[in-house]
Scaffold this active site. Structure first.
Site, PDB file in Angstrom:
ATOM      1  N   GLY A  88      37.921  54.998 -32.544  1.00  0.00           N
ATOM      2  CA  GLY A  88      37.695  53.885 -31.622  1.00  0.00           C
ATOM      3  C   GLY A  88      36.252  53.480 -31.413  1.00  0.00           C
ATOM      4  O   GLY A  88      35.897  53.019 -30.337  1.00  0.00           O
TER       5      GLY A  88
ATOM      6  N   TYR B  20      28.735  45.984 -13.271  1.00  0.00           N
ATOM      7  CA  TYR B  20      29.141  47.389 -13.182  1.00  0.00           C
ATOM      8  C   TYR B  20      30.156  47.613 -12.067  1.00  0.00           C
ATOM      9  O   TYR B  20      31.088  48.396 -12.235  1.00  0.00           O
ATOM     10  CB  TYR B  20      27.914  48.313 -13.048  1.00  0.00           C
ATOM     11  CG  TYR B  20      27.299  48.548 -14.408  1.00  0.00           C
ATOM     12  CD1 TYR B  20      27.838  49.500 -15.264  1.00  0.00           C
ATOM     13  CD2 TYR B  20      26.255  47.771 -14.872  1.00  0.00           C
ATOM     14  CE1 TYR B  20      27.318  49.697 -16.541  1.00  0.00           C
ATOM     15  CE2 TYR B  20      25.726  47.951 -16.137  1.00  0.00           C
ATOM     16  CZ  TYR B  20      26.264  48.921 -16.967  1.00  0.00           C
ATOM     17  OH  TYR B  20      25.769  49.094 -18.239  1.00  0.00           O
TER      18      TYR B  20
ATOM     19  N   CYS C 228      18.768  56.791  -9.332  1.00  0.00           N
ATOM     20  CA  CYS C 228      17.685  55.979  -8.780  1.00  0.00           C
ATOM     21  C   CYS C 228      16.779  55.503  -9.906  1.00  0.00           C
ATOM     22  O   CYS C 228      16.360  56.303 -10.752  1.00  0.00           O
ATOM     23  CB  CYS C 228      16.900  56.794  -7.759  1.00  0.00           C
ATOM     24  SG  CYS C 228      15.426  55.921  -7.211  1.00  0.00           S
TER      25      CYS C 228
ATOM     26  N   HIS D 279      26.351  58.611 -23.387  1.00  0.00           N
ATOM     27  CA  HIS D 279      25.859  57.385 -22.757  1.00  0.00           C
ATOM     28  C   HIS D 279      26.019  57.411 -21.235  1.00  0.00           C
ATOM     29  O   HIS D 279      25.960  56.357 -20.585  1.00  0.00           O
ATOM     30  CB  HIS D 279      26.539  56.148 -23.352  1.00  0.00           C
ATOM     31  CG  HIS D 279      26.117  55.881 -24.767  1.00  0.00           C
ATOM     32  ND1 HIS D 279      26.825  55.072 -25.627  1.00  0.00           N
ATOM     33  CD2 HIS D 279      25.058  56.333 -25.488  1.00  0.00           C
ATOM     34  CE1 HIS D 279      26.218  55.025 -26.804  1.00  0.00           C
ATOM     35  NE2 HIS D 279      25.145  55.795 -26.744  1.00  0.00           N
TER      36      HIS D 279
END
Ligand code: BJW
Ligand code: ZN
Length: 258
Positions: free
Chosen positions: A204, A71, A144, A136
Site C-alpha cells: 500500500g 489535520y 510544540c 512519519h
C-alpha cells in the site's frame, strides 16, 4: 481471483514461511479499506489542496490555521475508522513470529489498534505490543513547534493551533513533513531491520517518498527478496520477486497464514 494472483499468493506465503527475518513496510493504501484517504491520486485532495502543499513546514509558517484545520479534519475522520483485515493479518504476523519488524509510513495509529485487539484475542500476549516503527510520526499527538514538548492531540474548538503550555509557541501535529528529518533512531532501526531481512513485504505505498522508499532496496542490496502488494504498479514493481496486484485487505490475510 485470477490464477496469477492466487499463484502469487501461494508463492509469497511460502517465501514468508521460509524467511528467518522479515521486514514489513506499509503505506496509506493499507488504510484505504478502513476509509482513510491516500495521499496521491485523484482522491488524495482536500478542498483542492494537494497534501504536498499542506504537509510542509513552509505551509504551516504561511498559514497555520489552514494546515491545522486539515489535520483536525483528518483526526476526526480517522477517529471514525477501524483497522481492516490487512492490519489484523499484519498484527498476527508480528505477534506470532520471531524476527519481524513492522515499519509504517502511516500516522493513523491503525496498526497499533489492530495489534492491541489481536493481542487481547490471542490470550497471553502483551496488551501493548511495542510496534510498529512509525517513521512519519503519529497524528494523535501534538508537538510544540518551539520547544518540541509532546502532548496528546488538542481537541479544542478554536480555529487554529493552540499555544504550548510551556513556551507559548504554536503546537503542531507530531508528524514528519516534507523537508524535515525523520527521527534517526526510528528510521535507523528500520534501515537495520531492512538490511538484515530475507523478505521485505511492501504493502500500500507508492514507494516514492524517501528515505522510507529506500528500505526495500536495502533488503534487495543485501540479497533478500521483495513481495509487493498494491493494486497499481510502483517504481518498486520491477525489482520485486513477487508482485501481487490486489488490495491489501484481501491479499494480506491470504499470504499470512496463522
Ligand atoms: C492500495 C490500496 C489498497 C490504494 N491496498 N494498496 C531522496 C530522493 C528523492 C527525494 C528525496 C530523497 N530524500 C529526501 C527527499 C525529499 C522528500 C521526498 O522523498 N520527496 C519525494 C516525493 C521525491 N523526503 C523528505 O522530505 C523526507 N525527509 C527527509 O528525507 O529529510 C532529509 C532531507 C531534508 C531536506 C532535503 C533532503 C533530505 C520527509 C518525508 C515526510 C513525508 N511526510 C508525509 C506526511 C506525513 C504526515 C501526514 O500524514 O500528514 O508522509 S507525505 C505522505 O507521503 C505521507 C506518507 O507517509 C508518504 C508516503 O505516501 P504513501 O503511504 O506511499 O501513500 P500514497 O498515497 O503515495 O500511495 C498509496 C498507495 O496505495 C498507492 O500506490 C495505491 O496504488 C495504493 N493503494 N488502495 C493496497 N486497498
Ligand atoms: Zn513549547
Amino acid at each position: 481471483m485470477s490464477e496469477a494472483l492466487s499463484d502469487g499468493i501461494a508463492r509469497a506465503s511460502s517465501l514468508l514461511d521460509e524467511a528467518e527475518s522479515v521486514v514489513v513496510l506499509t503505506g496509506a493504501g493499507v488504510s484505504a479499506e478502513s476509509g482513510v484517504p491516500t495521499f496521491r491520486g485523484d482522491e488524495g485532495l482536500w478542498r483542492s489542496y494537494r497534501p504536498e502543499e499542506l504537509a510542509t513546514p513552509e505551509a504551516f509558517e504561511r498559514d497555520p490555521v489552514l494546515v491545522w484545520e486539515w489535520y483536525q479534519w483528518r483526526r476526526s475522520l480517522i477517529a471514525d475508522c477501524a483497522p481492516n483485515p490487512g492490519h489484523q493479518a499484519l498484527a498476527r504476523l508480528a505477534l506470532l513470529r520471531e524476527r519481524i519488524t513492522l515499519v509504517t509510513q502511516n500516522v493513523d495509529g491503525l496498526h497499533h489498534r489492530a495489534a492491541r485487539a489481536e493481542a487481547a484475542r490471542l490470550a497471553g500476549q502483551s496488551p501493548e505490543p511495542a510496534f510498529p516503527l512509525e517513521v512519519h510520526g503519529a497524528i494523535h499527538r501534538d508537538r510544540c513547534s518551539g520547544c518540541g514538548h509532546r502532548t496528546d492531540a488538542a481537541t479544542g474548538e478554536e480555529p487554529g493551533p493552540p499555544p504550548c503550555s510551556i513556551c507559548r509557541a504554536l503546537l503542531r501535529p507530531d508528524v514528519v513533513w516534507f523537508g524535515e528529518t525523520l527521527d534517526p533512531s526510528v528510521i535507523g532501526a528500520a534501515q537495520e531491520a531492512a538490511s538484515a531481512a530475507d523478505v521485505c513485504l511492501v504493502a500500500g505505498t507508492s514507494a516514492l517518498v524517501h528515505p522510507a522508499a529506500g528500505l526495500p532496496w536495502l533488503t534487495i542490496r543485501a540479497g533478500g527478496a521483495v513481495v509487493e502488494v498494491n493494486p497499481d504498479e510502483t517504481p518498486l514493481t520491477g525489482a520485486a520477486e513477487i508482485s501481487l496486484r490486489g488490495r491489501s485487505g484481501h491479499v494480506l490475510p491470504r499470504i499470512i497464514r496463522d
